[in-house]
Design an enzyme around this catalytic site. Structure first.
Site, PDB file in Angstrom:
ATOM      1  N   HIS A  45       9.865 120.501  85.439  1.00  0.00           N
ATOM      2  CA  HIS A  45       8.856 120.711  86.492  1.00  0.00           C
ATOM      3  C   HIS A  45       7.621 119.829  86.224  1.00  0.00           C
ATOM      4  O   HIS A  45       6.480 120.294  86.195  1.00  0.00           O
ATOM      5  CB  HIS A  45       8.452 122.186  86.566  1.00  0.00           C
ATOM      6  CG  HIS A  45       7.991 122.581  87.943  1.00  0.00           C
ATOM      7  ND1 HIS A  45       8.363 123.753  88.561  1.00  0.00           N
ATOM      8  CD2 HIS A  45       7.163 121.960  88.828  1.00  0.00           C
ATOM      9  CE1 HIS A  45       7.797 123.839  89.748  1.00  0.00           C
ATOM     10  NE2 HIS A  45       7.068 122.755  89.928  1.00  0.00           N
TER      11      HIS A  45
ATOM     12  N   GLU B  41      13.354 129.157  85.698  1.00  0.00           N
ATOM     13  CA  GLU B  41      12.525 128.290  84.874  1.00  0.00           C
ATOM     14  C   GLU B  41      11.347 128.989  84.217  1.00  0.00           C
ATOM     15  O   GLU B  41      10.815 128.519  83.207  1.00  0.00           O
ATOM     16  CB  GLU B  41      12.003 127.100  85.687  1.00  0.00           C
ATOM     17  CG  GLU B  41      11.002 127.456  86.768  1.00  0.00           C
ATOM     18  CD  GLU B  41      10.500 126.212  87.504  1.00  0.00           C
ATOM     19  OE1 GLU B  41       9.288 125.980  87.476  1.00  0.00           O
ATOM     20  OE2 GLU B  41      11.321 125.481  88.090  1.00  0.00           O
TER      21      GLU B  41
ATOM     22  N   ASP C  92      14.230 118.912  88.884  1.00  0.00           N
ATOM     23  CA  ASP C  92      12.953 119.095  88.192  1.00  0.00           C
ATOM     24  C   ASP C  92      12.541 120.561  88.247  1.00  0.00           C
ATOM     25  O   ASP C  92      11.504 120.930  87.705  1.00  0.00           O
ATOM     26  CB  ASP C  92      11.873 118.213  88.855  1.00  0.00           C
ATOM     27  CG  ASP C  92      10.551 118.256  88.109  1.00  0.00           C
ATOM     28  OD1 ASP C  92      10.552 117.974  86.900  1.00  0.00           O
ATOM     29  OD2 ASP C  92       9.525 118.570  88.742  1.00  0.00           O
TER      30      ASP C  92
ATOM     31  N   LYS D 284       5.011 116.642 103.818  1.00  0.00           N
ATOM     32  CA  LYS D 284       4.306 115.503 103.224  1.00  0.00           C
ATOM     33  C   LYS D 284       5.113 114.834 102.118  1.00  0.00           C
ATOM     34  O   LYS D 284       5.177 113.608 102.022  1.00  0.00           O
ATOM     35  CB  LYS D 284       2.937 115.955 102.727  1.00  0.00           C
ATOM     36  CG  LYS D 284       1.970 116.353 103.850  1.00  0.00           C
ATOM     37  CD  LYS D 284       0.624 116.764 103.298  1.00  0.00           C
ATOM     38  CE  LYS D 284      -0.375 117.012 104.437  1.00  0.00           C
ATOM     39  NZ  LYS D 284       0.036 118.120 105.307  1.00  0.00           N
ATOM     40  N   ILE D 285       5.733 115.635 101.244  1.00  0.00           N
ATOM     41  CA  ILE D 285       6.514 115.045 100.154  1.00  0.00           C
ATOM     42  C   ILE D 285       7.801 114.415 100.685  1.00  0.00           C
ATOM     43  O   ILE D 285       8.150 113.286 100.320  1.00  0.00           O
ATOM     44  CB  ILE D 285       6.827 116.109  99.085  1.00  0.00           C
ATOM     45  CG1 ILE D 285       5.525 116.590  98.428  1.00  0.00           C
ATOM     46  CG2 ILE D 285       7.774 115.547  98.027  1.00  0.00           C
ATOM     47  CD1 ILE D 285       5.705 117.783  97.503  1.00  0.00           C
TER      48      ILE D 285
ATOM     49  N   ALA E 121       7.185 116.809  88.051  1.00  0.00           N
ATOM     50  CA  ALA E 121       6.988 115.860  89.141  1.00  0.00           C
ATOM     51  C   ALA E 121       5.540 115.826  89.628  1.00  0.00           C
ATOM     52  O   ALA E 121       5.054 114.790  90.079  1.00  0.00           O
ATOM     53  CB  ALA E 121       7.922 116.190  90.307  1.00  0.00           C
TER      54      ALA E 121
ATOM     55  N   ARG F  67      11.989 123.647  94.821  1.00  0.00           N
ATOM     56  CA  ARG F  67      12.010 124.962  94.183  1.00  0.00           C
ATOM     57  C   ARG F  67      13.429 125.271  93.717  1.00  0.00           C
ATOM     58  O   ARG F  67      14.402 125.005  94.425  1.00  0.00           O
ATOM     59  CB  ARG F  67      11.520 126.049  95.144  1.00  0.00           C
ATOM     60  CG  ARG F  67      10.019 126.042  95.399  1.00  0.00           C
ATOM     61  CD  ARG F  67       9.248 126.432  94.138  1.00  0.00           C
ATOM     62  NE  ARG F  67       7.799 126.478  94.358  1.00  0.00           N
ATOM     63  CZ  ARG F  67       6.977 125.470  94.093  1.00  0.00           C
ATOM     64  NH1 ARG F  67       7.470 124.320  93.632  1.00  0.00           N
ATOM     65  NH2 ARG F  67       5.671 125.610  94.284  1.00  0.00           N
TER      66      ARG F  67
ATOM     67  N   THR G 151      13.513 118.533  93.699  1.00  0.00           N
ATOM     68  CA  THR G 151      12.186 118.564  93.075  1.00  0.00           C
ATOM     69  C   THR G 151      11.283 119.527  93.842  1.00  0.00           C
ATOM     70  O   THR G 151      10.060 119.400  93.807  1.00  0.00           O
ATOM     71  CB  THR G 151      11.553 117.158  93.038  1.00  0.00           C
ATOM     72  OG1 THR G 151      11.573 116.594  94.360  1.00  0.00           O
ATOM     73  CG2 THR G 151      12.298 116.232  92.098  1.00  0.00           C
TER      74      THR G 151
END
Length: 310
Positions: free
Chosen positions: A296, A264, A259, A155-156, A298, A235, A233
């Site tokens: 992170h 992280e 991102d 989807k992204i 986004a 993982r 953006t």
């Protein structure tokens, strides 16, 4: 019915409390991440725990949750690489996630990073604030007619592809499942190697799995065009950061926008402005003038935080 939220931030509390008015759940918010250090503090007969990207749901953690009577693990994210799904299945704990929260939110942030790196608007903003109107060092390039390689067309990735078509780019993609609608829109599918080697801009939009951990490494980078723009953006574990740093130093990667970051959980979502950061890798990354790192964010968009399932 009690739900405990881990890695809770003020915006989580604001939006979940607002929606809970219609349901009346007992809600407890903890700022700490879920892991072996805190799981034993979960109250007996807690119905559900709600977790985020940096919570660690190991076998040990899930077994303890089961003993506490937890019936549901709810992920307020799309990825589930931080959870031992098979353990939850064996212990009868249901797992739910957010499969389709405003994919445009992440796709649009990816484009924002690309435009910022290209046109150097972050540097221009700081210059003008200091009354420096020089254009030296702000040279960019046209996105029009550039080739964009998209790794992952869920989807992204699909939303990102459509945006890049609007810029007049040639879009190539790699995904185990070919989206017929994207084919009809003019997206060309190829192998990972074909997509990577043809692209001026490479953007990662695939989930992190055991098979694609460190997908971007020295070997794959060697297939990329010199001066390529690399965006992630998805993982952090998709990128072997040390190899990317070497490629930045050599000038093979021209621009990097991330991102997400593999380590992280020790950094992101925290205010460390008054702290000494011991992570030399992130410090090295942020020292490059052609690297843009966001924490992170986004996903952080109003529609994403307020959307209810249909």
């Amino acid at each position: 019915m009690k739900i405990i939220f881990f890695s809770a931030k003020p915006y989580d509390i604001q939006f979940f409390d607002s929606h809970n008015q219609a349901f009346g759940f007992e809600m407890e918010y903890l700022e700490t991440h879920l892991g072996p250090h805190i799981v034993k503090a979960v109250d007996e007969q807690t119905f559900a725990v709600c977790v985020f990207v940096n919570d660690k749901l190991t076998t040990e953690v899930i077994e303890t949750l089961a003993l506490k009577g937890v019936k549901v693990i709810a992920l307020r994210c799309a990825g589930f690489n931080n959870l031992q799904l098979e353990t939850a299945r064996k212990l009868g704990i249901r797992v739910c996630r957010v499969p389709a929260y405003s994919p445009e939110a992440v796709a649009e942030h990816t484009v924002a990073m690309l435009l910022t790196l290209n046109r150097k608007t972050h540097k221009a903003y700081n210059r003008v604030r200091e009354q420096n109107f020089s254009l030296n060092g702000l040279l960019g390039f046209n996105l029009h007619k550039k080739t964009v390689g998209v790794i992952g067309t869920g989807k992204i990735g699909k939303a990102f592809c459509k945006i890049m078509l609007g810029f007049g780019c040639k879009v190539m993609a790699f995904d185990p499942v070919i989206d017929q609608n994207l084919l009809a829109a003019g997206i060309q599918y190829g192998t990972l190697e074909e997509t990577i080697s043809s692209a001026d801009i490479v953007s990662l939009h695939c989930p992190l799995t055991a098979d694609n951990h460190h997908l971007v490494n020295t070997k794959i980078i060697g297939l990329m065009k010199k001066g390529v723009t690399l965006l992630n953006t998805s993982r952090g574990g998709l990128i072997k950061t040390e190899d990317v740093i070497d490629a930045l130093k050599a000038g093979h990667i021209g621009y990097l926008g991330i991102d997400v970051y593999e380590q992280e959980e020790k950094l992101f979502f925290k205010d460390l402005s008054g702290s000494i950061i011991e992570d030399d890798t992130i410090q090295r990354l942020t020292s490059f003038p052609n690297v843009l790192v966001t924490g992170h964010q986004a996903f952080l968009q109003k529609k994403r935080l307020t959307r209810l399932p249909k």
